[in-house]
Each structure stands twice: as structure tokens, then as C-alpha cells.
Design an enzyme around this catalytic site. Structure first.
Site, PDB file in Angstrom:
ATOM      1  N   GLN A 255      25.932  47.474 134.821  1.00  0.00           N
ATOM      2  CA  GLN A 255      25.815  48.400 133.700  1.00  0.00           C
ATOM      3  C   GLN A 255      25.968  49.844 134.145  1.00  0.00           C
ATOM      4  O   GLN A 255      26.476  50.687 133.413  1.00  0.00           O
ATOM      5  CB  GLN A 255      24.467  48.204 132.996  1.00  0.00           C
ATOM      6  CG  GLN A 255      24.365  46.886 132.262  1.00  0.00           C
ATOM      7  CD  GLN A 255      25.522  46.658 131.314  1.00  0.00           C
ATOM      8  OE1 GLN A 255      25.675  47.346 130.312  1.00  0.00           O
ATOM      9  NE2 GLN A 255      26.377  45.686 131.632  1.00  0.00           N
ATOM     10  N   HIS A 323      20.144  45.731 126.589  1.00  0.00           N
ATOM     11  CA  HIS A 323      20.222  44.470 127.319  1.00  0.00           C
ATOM     12  C   HIS A 323      18.926  44.280 128.098  1.00  0.00           C
ATOM     13  O   HIS A 323      18.432  45.229 128.714  1.00  0.00           O
ATOM     14  CB  HIS A 323      21.376  44.473 128.328  1.00  0.00           C
ATOM     15  CG  HIS A 323      22.708  44.815 127.746  1.00  0.00           C
ATOM     16  ND1 HIS A 323      23.287  46.066 127.885  1.00  0.00           N
ATOM     17  CD2 HIS A 323      23.583  44.076 127.018  1.00  0.00           C
ATOM     18  CE1 HIS A 323      24.458  46.078 127.279  1.00  0.00           C
ATOM     19  NE2 HIS A 323      24.666  44.888 126.742  1.00  0.00           N
ATOM     20  N   ASP A 356      28.604  39.972 127.830  1.00  0.00           N
ATOM     21  CA  ASP A 356      29.669  40.963 127.633  1.00  0.00           C
ATOM     22  C   ASP A 356      31.010  40.302 127.349  1.00  0.00           C
ATOM     23  O   ASP A 356      31.869  40.904 126.696  1.00  0.00           O
ATOM     24  CB  ASP A 356      29.807  41.847 128.874  1.00  0.00           C
ATOM     25  CG  ASP A 356      28.915  43.069 128.809  1.00  0.00           C
ATOM     26  OD1 ASP A 356      28.308  43.316 127.760  1.00  0.00           O
ATOM     27  OD2 ASP A 356      28.819  43.782 129.831  1.00  0.00           O
ATOM     28  N   HIS A 415      14.009  50.944  78.750  1.00  0.00           N
ATOM     29  CA  HIS A 415      13.925  49.673  79.464  1.00  0.00           C
ATOM     30  C   HIS A 415      13.192  48.635  78.619  1.00  0.00           C
ATOM     31  O   HIS A 415      13.603  47.472  78.515  1.00  0.00           O
ATOM     32  CB  HIS A 415      13.166  49.845  80.800  1.00  0.00           C
ATOM     33  CG  HIS A 415      14.000  50.437  81.902  1.00  0.00           C
ATOM     34  ND1 HIS A 415      14.521  51.697  81.846  1.00  0.00           N
ATOM     35  CD2 HIS A 415      14.389  49.923  83.105  1.00  0.00           C
ATOM     36  CE1 HIS A 415      15.197  51.953  82.956  1.00  0.00           C
ATOM     37  NE2 HIS A 415      15.134  50.876  83.742  1.00  0.00           N
TER      38      HIS A 415
END
Length: 428
Positions: A255, A323, A356, A415
Site C-alpha cells: 500500500q 483495508h 485489489d 394533507h
């Protein structure tokens, strides 16, 4: 890497701070580019491509002939690898399909939910320091499963003004026909407003650097949805004495090589492992082609010793990693209690690299702590849930009075009238 032993919980937030600029630092740049693209369209796109990518491009759309020619330039082995990854990603995401949900909430009142694909989707594929063609699979495969009718792909050009053959081939394999050589903020702006060449979309997907992340957030002010805040990559590894130091170091470096603003963190209750991992990082980093990038990312990263598992669990949920690798004996303790993480990788033989590329899960994930509230990309990311209802004469009589009372209590007479008129007609 910097080693910290038993930091106080009050210091965790500062210790785990991401090496990113704040939105305020770069928002003015993003706003300026958005305004230029909104007014000048393709002309502004070309200008910023020349400025940021150091390349002049006459036509930003990749010709179809170039797309078709890409396959012949790739090895048969890579093509098979891409197809394998596509197959696994398809299997995992197709399994996420759900059926129409229908419920009779009261006698004569039927409510149901159906999902519809988002028609126009923009895919941003990073291609600066590395052409991330795998991200096309992660985004286009689920989009095609649900039936998104228009997929528009933007990716930065290389120094020759071209798009990597791996990106072109993978896009074509996934059924994408409109590919544009434009990256960064200007690509997000083009997808947001539309230009003479780039169609406007309804939702933008894909990871990017800090500027792309802020640009996506700005796009929402103009009525365009985004998948999530997905910025520089990050990884947390939680490991004990059962972990393999060489594996852990390789995962951290996997990474770190993404970019100089990536961050990797090791949490362990083993001082022996901590020392071994630190040495392995020093050994392995020297062999990496992207050593210079990885070294800068490692400078932003930490090796943290915590002497009990409950603290190790707590720091996971505070950090909310994009991750998370669990290389521990008591995996159930962590997997049952983790609340905040984008994607979790369990055991010594589950590298983050698998997610990945080819295991099947999606690698487009929330970063910068947003895993506390956001999910990674999944099938539902490309759909909307629409609710329907149908009420019979008997149904409106069953719930009508409750509607009248509630509407009156809220002071919304119209309403109430909408129900009262119907009830009176049924009584006559």
C-alpha cells in the site's frame, strides 16, 4: 518506520492522523477549475491537461480503433489474468442481487420496493503514476450487472498523450465504448457539467488523489452523486506472534507504493514481531521499483505496540481503515467486534493484494475514516431503490383516520383533506 509503544487512548486521534491536506487547502483550486470547465468546456479541459499532465491533446476521446488494437499489445498471460479477475468479481457481485420486496402493511395497503439502475455513470480511473486498470473491473462489472445504460470513463493520459493498453483492453472487455484522456479535477468537472465531448453523468465512481476526492465532493453541490469519499490508500495490519513478519512487511509496502500520501500502520502485541517487521521493511523496500514513493509513504506511517487485544480492537474502530489485515490467532474476537473498516483480510495467506485484483470483492473503498459511515462499492451502489404502494377502498378506510389525525396535528390541512374527501365519497 516510527515505533510507538502503548500510546494513551487520548493521543490516538493525533497519532493516527492521515497525511492529507484539508479540504480548505485545496478547495479554492478545485472551485476555479470547476468554474472554468463549466464555462469553457473542452477548451478548459485541454488547458488543464496541458498544465497538469504536460501533454497537448487535440481530441480527448480515445478513437475506437485504438481501443480495439489494445488487446494485441498485451500478453496472453495478462489477458487470462484479467479475465479470471473479471469472472470472480462478477460472481461476487451478481450474488448481491435481491428480489422485489412486497408487503401488505395493512389490509388493502400494499407496499413494495424495486431497484432500478442508474442510467448515466462516470468512472474515474487513476492513471498517473500507475494505470489502475483493475479499478475498471471493480466499477464496470457491477454497473453492467444491474444494467446501467451509459458508462463514461475518464483517465489521465501518459506522457505521450495516450491511455495505457491495459486500461483500453479492460474497458472494452467490460463493454465500455466512451473513453476520455482526461484526469484530475478537470475530469470530475467534465463529468459533472458535461462538455462538447464528455457526457454529463448522474453519479461518479472511482478513487483518486486528494484533489480528485475534493472535486468529487464539490460535484455533489451540482446535483451529481458520488460513490464515497475515496482518497489516498491506507492499510492497517493487526498482528500477533503467529504472524509472518515477511508477509506483514510486504503487505505494508504494497500500500505504501501507491503514493506518497498513502499511510500504513501495524498494530501488534508482540515486540519481537514489531522488530522483525521493521527490519523486513528495510530489506524489502530496497528492491521496489517504486522505492522513492514507498519511502515517503513509510515516513507517514507507524508501528504501534499495544499490550492487550481490547486496545487493539478499539484502535481499529477509531481509525476505521480502508483495508484491514488480521494476522492473529483469535480471528473471531476481531471479526465479530469490528465496526469500522472498508474491507477485511483474514489470515496469513490473505494479502490485501487479493482484494485489489482477483478474489472478487471490490477495492473501491472509503478512506480517511469514512468507513465509520460508508460502505465500499457494491451492487447497490449502481442502483436506486424505488418504493411503490397501492391502496384499495378498504385500505384507505383502514388507515385514513390515522392519516387525518396526524396531518391535523402537524397543521397540514391539505394533507388531511386529501384523505377526508376520499373517505366521504366511500361513505356516501
Amino acid at each position: 518506520m516510527k515505533i510507538i509503544e502503548n500510546p494513551k487512548q487520548d493521543d490516538w486521534l493525533e497519532l493516527l492522523k492521515r497525511p492529507t491536506q484539508t479540504v480548505d487547502d485545496i478547495e479554492s483550486i478545485v472551485n476555479d477549475i470547476f468554474n472554468d470547465v463549466m464555462i469553457q468546456g473542452d477548451e478548459a479541459i485541454a488547458s488543464y491537461t496541458s498544465k497538469f499532465d504536460n501533454v497537448a491533446i487535440e481530441s480527448i476521446e480515445v478513437p475506437f480503433d485504438d481501443i480495439m488494437a489494445a488487446e494485441s499489445k498485451l500478453s496472453a498471460e495478462l489477458i487470462e489474468a484479467i479475465k479470471l479477475a473479471k469472472s470472480n468479481i462478477y460472481k461476487f457481485h451478481a450474488a448481491q442481487k435481491t428480489d422485489k420486496l412486497s408487503v401488505e402493511t395493512a389490509e388493502g395497503v400494499i407496499c413494495w420496493q424495486e431497484k432500478r439502475a442508474i442510467d448515466k455513470v462516470g468512472l474515474y480511473i487513476p492513471g498517473g503514476t500507475a494505470p489502475l486498470f483493475s479499478t475498471i473491473l471493480m466499477l464496470a462489472v457491477p454497473a453492467k450487472i444491474v444494467g446501467c445504460s451509459e458508462l463514461i470513463l475518464c483517465t489521465p493520459p501518459n506522457k505521450e498523450g495516450q491511455v495505457a493498453d491495459e486500461i483500453l483492453y479492460t474497458a472494452h472487455l467490460c463493454g465500455i465504448r466512451k473513453i476520455f484522456r482526461v484526469g484530475g479535477i478537470q475530469a470530475i468537472a467534465g463529468l459533472t457539467f458535461g462538455t462538447e465531448s464528455i457526457p454529463q453523468v448522474y453519479k461518479i465512481f472511482g478513487p483518486g488523489n486528494q484533489f480528485v476526492t475534493v472535486a468529487k465532493q464539490l460535484a455533489t453541490k451540482y446535483g451529481v452523486a458520488i460513490d464515497m469519499p475515496a482518497g489516498p490508500s491506507e492499510l492497517m495490519v493487526v498482528a500477533d506472534e503467529s504472524a509472518n513478519a515477511s508477509y506483514v512487511a510486504s503487505d505494508l509496502l504494497s500500500q505504501a507504493e501507491h503514493g506518497v500520501d498513502s499511510q500504513v500502520i501495524l498494530i501488534t502485541n508482540s515486540k519481537v514481531l514489531l522488530g522483525e517487521v521493521n527490519q523486513e521493511i528495510s530489506n524489502q523496500i530496497t528492491e521496489l521499483p517504486r522505492k522513492a514513493i514507498a519511502e515517503k509513504a513509510i515516513a507517514n506511517s507507524k508501528l504501534i505496540y499495544l499490550d492487550d487485544m481490547h486496545s487493539m480492537l478499539s484502535i481499529i474502530n477509531v481509525y476505521a481503515p480502508e483495508h484491514l489485515i488480521l494476522a492473529v490467532k483469535d480471528k473471531d474476537f476481531f471479526t465479530y467486534n469490528i465496526r469500522n473498516a472498508g474491507s477485511v483480510f483474514i489470515g496469513n495467506y490473505t494479502p490485501e493484494s487479493a482484494g485489489d485484483y482477483a478474489s472478487g470483492t471490490n477495492h473501491t473503498l472509503p478512506t480517511n475514516g469514512f468507513a465509520k459511515a460508508y460502505s465500499g462499492v457494491n451492487l447497490d451502489s449502481f442502483q436506486k431503490s424505488i418504493t411503490f404502494q397501492e391502496i384499495s377502498k378498504e385500505g384507505i378506510q383502514n388507515i385514513g383516520n390515522a392519516i387525518e389525525l396526524m396531518a391535523e396535528a402537524e397543521g397540514l390541512q391539505a394533507h388531511k383533506n386529501a384523505v377526508t374527501l376520499r373517505l366521504k365519497d366511500l361513505e356516501s
